[in-house]
Scaffold this active site. Sequence first.
Site, PDB file in Angstrom:
ATOM      1  N   THR A 208       0.821  -1.207   0.000  1.00 30.11           N
ATOM      2  CA  THR A 208       0.000   0.000   0.000  1.00 30.11           C
ATOM      3  C   THR A 208       0.856   1.258   0.000  1.00 30.11           C
ATOM      4  O   THR A 208       1.979   1.269   0.492  1.00 30.11           O
ATOM      5  CB  THR A 208      -0.919   0.041   1.244  1.00 30.11           C
ATOM      6  OG1 THR A 208      -0.113  -0.025   2.427  1.00 30.11           O
ATOM      7  CG2 THR A 208      -1.915  -1.100   1.221  1.00 30.11           C
ATOM      8  N   ASN A 210       1.019   4.693   1.732  1.00 29.22           N
ATOM      9  CA  ASN A 210       0.531   5.255   2.987  1.00 29.22           C
ATOM     10  C   ASN A 210       0.569   6.774   2.938  1.00 29.22           C
ATOM     11  O   ASN A 210       1.632   7.362   2.726  1.00 29.22           O
ATOM     12  CB  ASN A 210       1.386   4.753   4.148  1.00 29.22           C
ATOM     13  CG  ASN A 210       1.357   3.245   4.264  1.00 29.22           C
ATOM     14  OD1 ASN A 210       0.350   2.675   4.660  1.00 29.22           O
ATOM     15  ND2 ASN A 210       2.454   2.597   3.896  1.00 29.22           N
ATOM     16  N   GLU A 257      -4.450   4.151   3.454  1.00 27.85           N
ATOM     17  CA  GLU A 257      -3.551   3.160   2.852  1.00 27.85           C
ATOM     18  C   GLU A 257      -4.195   2.681   1.567  1.00 27.85           C
ATOM     19  O   GLU A 257      -5.264   2.058   1.603  1.00 27.85           O
ATOM     20  CB  GLU A 257      -3.324   1.987   3.800  1.00 27.85           C
ATOM     21  CG  GLU A 257      -2.662   2.381   5.112  1.00 27.85           C
ATOM     22  CD  GLU A 257      -2.563   1.201   6.059  1.00 27.85           C
ATOM     23  OE1 GLU A 257      -1.447   0.758   6.342  1.00 27.85           O
ATOM     24  OE2 GLU A 257      -3.628   0.719   6.504  1.00 27.85           O
TER      25      GLU A 257
END
Length: 314
Positions: A208, A210, A257
Site C-alpha cells: 500500500t 501510505n 492506505e
Amino acid sequence: MTISLHTNWRDIPAAAHGCAAALGNFDGVHLGHAHLLRSVFAARPDLPPAVVTFEPHPRELFRPQDPPFRLTLCTERLEALRALGVRHVFQIGFDRAFSELTAEQFVDDVLHNALHLRHVGCGPDFAFGHRRGGHVGFLAERTHQLGMGFTAVQALADEGGPFSSSRIRRLLQDGYPSEAAGELGRPWCIRGVVQHGDKRGRLLGFPTANIPLGRHLEPARGVYAVTIRLPDGRSHIGVANIGRRPTINDGQQSRLEAHLFDFEGDLYGQELSVCLHTLLREEKRFDGLDALKNQITLDAALARQALGAAPSSH
C-alpha cells in the site's frame, strides 16, 4: 488553460491587474462555488476571471483545536479552480494581523489598491473584516463608491437546501462519497505525499501507499473503491483503507492506505491524489492476519466490481 497563483497580495504583477474576482474560501470548489464563479464572470466577460481566497481557512486560525475539516488543500483547490476557467488566484495569507483589518480596509487596501480588481462578486453568506464586520450590503456600497463593479449571487440550492462545504463534509463522514461527488461535480480526493509504513501490507500480498490525512477531513472509516492519480497524470484503480487499523492495533492516528491494482513501482515521496468512489465496508477488527488477508482479497474483488474493472488474473 494556465492559472497563476499569487500569494503576496501586497505585490501583484501588473499583468494580473484588472480582474473580475469571486470572493470566498472555496473549500471543496463544489457546484455552488461553480455557480458563483459563472455568475461573477458572466457579469464582466471582458475581464480576466479570478478568485480571492484565504490560506489557511480562517476557522483553522481561530479554532485550532477543531478536528481537521478541509475538503481541499491548496494544490487540489487550485486545480479545481483552473478546471472552472479561473486565470488568477489571489491566495491571501490569513494570519492574526490580516484578521485585524476592518471591512473597509479589506475593500479599500486589499481589493482596490493592492489587487486592482475592477469587479467583484460573492455569495449571500460572505463575511469579511475584523470580527466579520463586513457583509454583502457593505461590499456593494463600498465597491460602488470606489468605482468597482459588484455582483451579489444567490446560493445555488436543491431540495435539500443550498449547496455547501459543510453539507458535503457530512456526506463524507456518513459514508456517502458518491453523493458527495455529485455535489462537488467530481470525486472527492485526498492528496498527499506517500510515506514509509510498516510494510505490513506487502507481507499480506497487498502493498500500500501510505498517506497521512493531515489537514483533510476524516471521512467515514472503512474500505473504499478508489482511483489514484499519479504525478505523471496516469490513473490506477485500487482499494483503500481509511482508519486506525484495529486488527494491528498500532494506536496511531487515522491514515489512508491505498493499494493500486496491477501496479509495480516505487511511490515513496511522490504526491498522489486518492479519489473515493464507494464505501465497501466499515472499519472492523479481525481475528489475526490470516482473516485480515482473506478480507482484503474480498475487498479488492469488490472494489474491482464497483469500479467496473475485470477481475484480477492472479
